[in-house]
Design a protein around this motif. Sequence first.
Motif, short mmCIF file in Angstrom:
data_model
loop_
_atom_site.label_atom_id
_atom_site.label_comp_id
_atom_site.label_asym_id
_atom_site.label_seq_id
_atom_site.Cartn_x
_atom_site.Cartn_y
_atom_site.Cartn_z
N GLU A 106 -25.64 -21.84 -17.93
CA GLU A 106 -24.76 -23.08 -18.72
C GLU A 106 -23.34 -23.19 -17.56
OE1 GLU A 106 -23.74 -22.37 -22.64
OE2 GLU A 106 -25.03 -21.05 -22.62
N LEU A 107 -23.33 -24.49 -17.25
CA LEU A 107 -22.10 -24.97 -16.13
C LEU A 107 -21.42 -25.10 -16.95
CD1 LEU A 107 -23.93 -27.12 -13.56
CD2 LEU A 107 -23.32 -24.60 -13.43
N PRO A 108 -19.62 -24.73 -16.34
CA PRO A 108 -18.87 -24.52 -16.60
C PRO A 108 -18.48 -25.78 -16.75
CG PRO A 108 -17.96 -23.34 -14.83
CD PRO A 108 -19.78 -23.35 -15.02
N GLU A 109 -17.28 -26.46 -17.85
CA GLU A 109 -16.42 -27.92 -17.77
C GLU A 109 -15.27 -27.78 -17.03
OE1 GLU A 109 -16.91 -28.92 -22.12
OE2 GLU A 109 -19.14 -28.58 -21.98
N VAL A 110 -15.05 -29.21 -16.75
CA VAL A 110 -13.59 -29.41 -17.43
C VAL A 110 -13.24 -30.51 -17.46
CG1 VAL A 110 -11.94 -30.57 -14.88
CG2 VAL A 110 -14.20 -29.33 -14.01
N HIS A 111 -11.95 -30.07 -18.12
CA HIS A 111 -10.68 -30.20 -19.33
C HIS A 111 -10.01 -30.89 -18.30
CE1 HIS A 111 -12.95 -27.89 -22.23
NE2 HIS A 111 -13.72 -28.90 -21.82
N ILE A 112 -8.94 -32.02 -18.70
CA ILE A 112 -8.35 -33.19 -18.32
C ILE A 112 -7.39 -33.46 -18.80
CG2 ILE A 112 -7.44 -34.78 -16.61
CD1 ILE A 112 -10.61 -34.69 -14.54
N ARG A 113 -6.11 -33.05 -18.82
CA ARG A 113 -5.12 -33.72 -19.79
C ARG A 113 -3.91 -33.99 -18.69
NH1 ARG A 113 -6.23 -28.35 -21.13
NH2 ARG A 113 -6.13 -27.98 -23.81
N GLY A 114 -4.46 -35.66 -18.90
CA GLY A 114 -3.30 -36.89 -17.73
C GLY A 114 -2.00 -36.86 -18.92
N ASP A 115 -1.34 -36.92 -18.15
CA ASP A 115 0.35 -37.78 -18.79
C ASP A 115 -0.28 -39.40 -19.11
OD1 ASP A 115 2.62 -37.02 -19.19
OD2 ASP A 115 3.33 -39.08 -17.67
N VAL A 116 0.50 -39.84 -20.13
CA VAL A 116 0.16 -40.89 -20.17
C VAL A 116 0.97 -42.01 -19.24
CG1 VAL A 116 1.36 -43.01 -22.13
CG2 VAL A 116 0.37 -41.05 -23.06
N ASN A 117 1.50 -41.79 -18.38
CA ASN A 117 2.38 -42.60 -17.04
C ASN A 117 1.80 -42.41 -15.64
OD1 ASN A 117 4.23 -43.80 -18.66
ND2 ASN A 117 6.10 -41.47 -18.92
N THR A 118 0.73 -41.56 -15.71
CA THR A 118 -0.12 -41.31 -14.88
C THR A 118 -0.88 -42.35 -14.26
OG1 THR A 118 -0.39 -39.05 -15.28
CG2 THR A 118 -1.11 -39.50 -14.00
N PRO A 119 -0.68 -42.23 -13.17
CA PRO A 119 -1.85 -43.89 -12.48
C PRO A 119 -3.50 -43.35 -12.82
CG PRO A 119 -0.36 -42.98 -10.70
CD PRO A 119 0.26 -42.10 -12.40
N TYR A 120 -4.11 -44.31 -12.54
CA TYR A 120 -5.28 -44.19 -13.19
C TYR A 120 -5.45 -43.76 -11.33
CZ TYR A 120 -11.01 -44.47 -12.99
OH TYR A 120 -11.60 -44.52 -13.38
N ARG A 121 -5.18 -44.09 -9.87
CA ARG A 121 -5.53 -43.05 -9.56
C ARG A 121 -5.63 -41.76 -9.45
NH1 ARG A 121 -1.64 -42.17 -5.78
NH2 ARG A 121 0.41 -43.16 -6.11
N CYS A 122 -4.55 -41.05 -9.85
CA CYS A 122 -4.03 -39.94 -9.70
C CYS A 122 -5.80 -39.24 -10.48
CB CYS A 122 -2.60 -39.47 -10.22
SG CYS A 122 -1.72 -39.93 -9.78
N ILE A 123 -5.69 -39.67 -11.66
CA ILE A 123 -6.94 -38.72 -11.82
C ILE A 123 -7.95 -39.91 -12.46
CG2 ILE A 123 -7.83 -39.30 -14.77
CD1 ILE A 123 -5.08 -39.76 -16.33
N GLY A 124 -8.51 -40.78 -11.46
CA GLY A 124 -9.64 -40.77 -10.86
C GLY A 124 -9.81 -39.85 -9.50
N GLY A 125 -8.84 -39.79 -8.52
CA GLY A 125 -8.95 -39.22 -7.62
C GLY A 125 -9.35 -37.45 -8.13
N THR A 126 -8.95 -36.63 -9.06
CA THR A 126 -8.87 -35.09 -10.07
C THR A 126 -10.65 -35.20 -10.31
OG1 THR A 126 -6.72 -35.06 -10.51
CG2 THR A 126 -8.12 -33.87 -11.27
N ILE A 127 -11.14 -36.64 -11.08
CA ILE A 127 -12.71 -36.61 -11.40
C ILE A 127 -13.29 -36.69 -9.99
CG2 ILE A 127 -14.45 -38.17 -12.50
CD1 ILE A 127 -11.72 -39.09 -14.41
N TYR A 128 -13.19 -37.12 -9.20
CA TYR A 128 -14.30 -37.59 -8.01
C TYR A 128 -14.03 -36.06 -7.15
CZ TYR A 128 -15.74 -39.20 -3.83
OH TYR A 128 -16.33 -39.82 -2.17
#
Length: 159
Positions: free
Chosen positions: A112-134
């Motif tokens: 059972e592999l661990p999961e990643v839970h991302i909390r993104g601020d409403v005003n955060t640009p998508y590139r920041c969240i997309g880069g974290t996911i990548y």
Amino acid sequence: MAMSVGDSGGSDAISDINTTPLVDVMLVLLIIFLIAVPVVIQTIDLQLPKVAFEITQTKPENVSLSVTGQGGQCKVYWGMTPVGHQELLDKAVAKLKSEIDKQGGPNAAGLELPEVHIRGDVNTPYRCIGGTIYTMQMAGFAKVGFISEPPAGSATVRQ
């Protein structure tokens, strides 16, 4: 029954228009369009997910990340500690490796592999969240999810 063809003695023209052929043509076109439109519209049969919020069960092995984008700069926090891109990748690889080793190695049954839970601020640009996911996917994490704040009273629990 007699049909009036015109007054033989008068010079008045008949001004009544016979609309029956026009109505017949319009009805035929309406029937053709009613039959043809469903054939022309092509759709793929999909079963879309029902929108419901689930209460997240946080496990200690899961990775909790917070992402903000202030002033054009992306900031990622591992727990409460700010991390850079390379440090995030290194910590993620080390975390995943230690969890796999804890469970008996990569060939262990029922891994059972661990999961990643991302909390993104409403005003955060998508590139920041997309880069974290990548970055987390490059580290080897298969499950990456988002934590949001649902409206009051909308949480459901699956049995």
